[in-house]
Design an enzyme around this catalytic site. Structure first.
Site, PDB file in Angstrom:
ATOM      1  N   ASN A   1     -15.316   3.128  -4.161  1.00 53.72           N
ATOM      2  CA  ASN A   1     -14.892   3.359  -2.547  1.00 53.72           C
ATOM      3  C   ASN A   1     -14.923   1.978  -1.811  1.00 53.72           C
ATOM      4  OD1 ASN A   1     -14.948   6.041  -3.356  1.00 53.72           O
ATOM      5  ND2 ASN A   1     -12.952   5.956  -2.626  1.00 53.72           N
TER       6      ASN A   1
ATOM      7  N   GLY B   1      -1.510  -8.554  -1.113  1.00 50.11           N
ATOM      8  CA  GLY B   1      -1.638 -10.178  -0.372  1.00 50.11           C
ATOM      9  C   GLY B   1      -1.030 -10.008   0.968  1.00 50.11           C
TER      10      GLY B   1
ATOM     11  N   GLY C   1      -6.521  14.189 -10.315  1.00 47.32           N
ATOM     12  CA  GLY C   1      -7.261  13.390 -10.835  1.00 47.32           C
ATOM     13  C   GLY C   1      -8.701  12.757 -10.035  1.00 47.32           C
TER      14      GLY C   1
ATOM     15  N   PHE D   1      -7.979  16.243   1.022  1.00 48.71           N
ATOM     16  CA  PHE D   1      -7.183  16.825  -0.283  1.00 48.71           C
ATOM     17  C   PHE D   1      -8.061  17.917  -1.178  1.00 48.71           C
ATOM     18  CE2 PHE D   1      -4.852  12.712  -0.727  1.00 48.71           C
ATOM     19  CZ  PHE D   1      -3.802  12.605   0.242  1.00 48.71           C
TER      20      PHE D   1
ATOM     21  N   HIS E   1      -5.475   5.239   0.973  1.00 52.31           N
ATOM     22  CA  HIS E   1      -6.976   5.350   1.173  1.00 52.31           C
ATOM     23  C   HIS E   1      -7.224   6.370   2.696  1.00 52.31           C
ATOM     24  CE1 HIS E   1      -6.693   1.482  -1.812  1.00 52.31           C
ATOM     25  NE2 HIS E   1      -7.902   2.369  -1.859  1.00 52.31           N
TER      26      HIS E   1
ATOM     27  N   TYR F   1      -6.025   2.779 -15.108  1.00 52.85           N
ATOM     28  CA  TYR F   1      -6.572   1.644 -13.985  1.00 52.85           C
ATOM     29  C   TYR F   1      -8.204   1.524 -14.702  1.00 52.85           C
ATOM     30  CZ  TYR F   1      -9.205   0.109 -10.254  1.00 52.85           C
ATOM     31  OH  TYR F   1     -10.577  -0.397  -9.589  1.00 52.85           O
TER      32      TYR F   1
ATOM     33  N   ARG G   1     -17.632  10.906  -2.592  1.00 51.72           N
ATOM     34  CA  ARG G   1     -17.676   9.138  -2.941  1.00 51.72           C
ATOM     35  C   ARG G   1     -18.681   8.072  -1.933  1.00 51.72           C
ATOM     36  NH1 ARG G   1     -14.913  11.708  -5.076  1.00 51.72           N
ATOM     37  NH2 ARG G   1     -13.082  11.670  -5.906  1.00 51.72           N
TER      38      ARG G   1
END
Ligand code: UDP
Length: 331
Positions: free
Chosen positions: A170, A36, A281, A206, A187, A141, A219
């Site tokens: 997202n 942060g 993934g 990708f 991101h 995760y 997404r």
């Protein structure tokens, strides 16, 4: 209400804190600043620089600040890293999360909103993903977020903890004060805007051989302020037991190429892109249904279109660049 926001100096947490302050709540941001930024803590919020693993600091903060509810955002959240460093994810997302619950019990704080992820479902069996669809995470995760969600249920039954878990994908976009600043950045939206700003040469897409309308991954991009509004609504809705809600913008989701097009339209930059291999993934399509939270709490996204989302991120970037230039200017 007096609300502690763990991870409140991070991207989504800082916007949660901002919305809470704007709605008149007393806000305490608790953050170790590992990822942060101190200057992301909004004016009007108190800041405690400490680690979730520091049981004494946590309990003292809950008691001294007379905290009545916690929004738990502090977590590690990179899928790829979780696969190579599962120990880090179990220690932080589960171990430190349980330490938080213990400190809350000791301090008599019984309301918690948990920032979870639709990744708890793993490869979706159908779309859009709903809360009762099977949970079968495919990486540490998602696994650690699910473990904590499950703990919330048992802590609710045994200790009377009232919790709401919010699952989403997202987060994107920015408010006037807060936006995305990861280092390194992985991101899509900030990477695309880096190219538009001249900080990178091109975007790598990708994979373009997915079974989607243009071959790139779909997404569910949600504006960070809409996410924050859901967290704030959920505080008031924390009731006996452990509720779970998905957050999504509805519709067909957005492809990588559609994000690129939106960014080109917003910035006027050609944003060169090259197609690279698939990222391990990455499922082809991820969209969540928010029908349950709409029915229960009346939450709906106010900024569902990708262009407005990208525009807000671009404005945030421009404001930060202008502030940096002003600091550097002589005199
Ligand atoms: N993506 C991409 N190039 C990049 C970063 C991301 O093509 O440089 C794609 C990624 O494969 C995914 C989508 O953009 O389909 C969103 O990725 P991001 O890392 O932003 O979020 P995630 O979906 O992993 O939570």
């Amino acid at each position: 209400m007096r609300v502690l926001v763990t991870g409140g100096a991070g991207y989504i947490g800082s916007v949660v804190a901002e919305v809470l302050v704007a709605e008149g709540h007393g806000v305490v941001v608790y953050d170790n600043l590992a990822k942060g930024h101190r200057d992301a803590v909004p004016p009007g919020a108190e800041f405690v620089h400490a680690d979730l693993g520091d049981a004494t600091a946590l309990r003292q903060t809950l008691e001294r600040q007379r905290v009545e509810a916690v929004v738990h955002m502090a977590a590690d959240s990179l899928v790829g890293e979780s696969v190579t460093e599962p120990a880090k994810y179990y220690a932080n997302n589960v171990g430190n999360g349980l330490a938080l619950l213990d400190a809350m019990r000791a301090a008599g704080v019984a309301r918690l909103v948990f920032s979870s992820t639709v990744a708890v479902h793993g490869e979706p069996t159908k779309l859009p993903i709903e809360e009762d669809d099977p949970t079968a995470p495919v990486n540490p995760y998602g696994e650690t977020k699910l473990a904590f969600e499950r703990a919330l249920r048992w802590y609710g039954e045994a200790y009377g903890l009232h919790s709401v878990s919010l699952r989403y994908f997202n987060a994107a976009g920015a408010t006037e004060l807060c936006g995305e600043r990861h280092d390194p950045e992985t991101h899509l939206v900030p990477i695309v805007l880096d190219v538009a700003a001249g900080d990178r040469d091109e975007v790598t897409v990708f994979g373009d051989d997915y079974p989607t309308r243009d071959g790139t991954c779909i997404r569910d991009y949600i504006h960070v302020r809409d996410l924050a509004r859901a967290h704030v609504l959920a505080i008031a809705a924390c009731d006996a037991g452990a509720a779970v809600y998905n957050l999504g913008v509805g519709g067909e989701g957005t492809t990588v190429l559609e994000v690129l097009d939106a960014a080109r339209a917003v910035t006027g930059h050609p944003i060169p892109a090259r197609v690279g291999p698939r990222r391990p993934g990455d499922p082809a399509r991820l969209v969540a249904s928010s029908a349950r939270i709409e029915r229960a709490l009346g939450w709906r996204p106010e900024i569902p279109d990708i262009r407005t989302i990208v525009e807000s991120a671009w404005r945030f970037r421009a404001r930060r660049a202008a502030a940096r230039d002003a600091r550097r200017a002589p005199g």
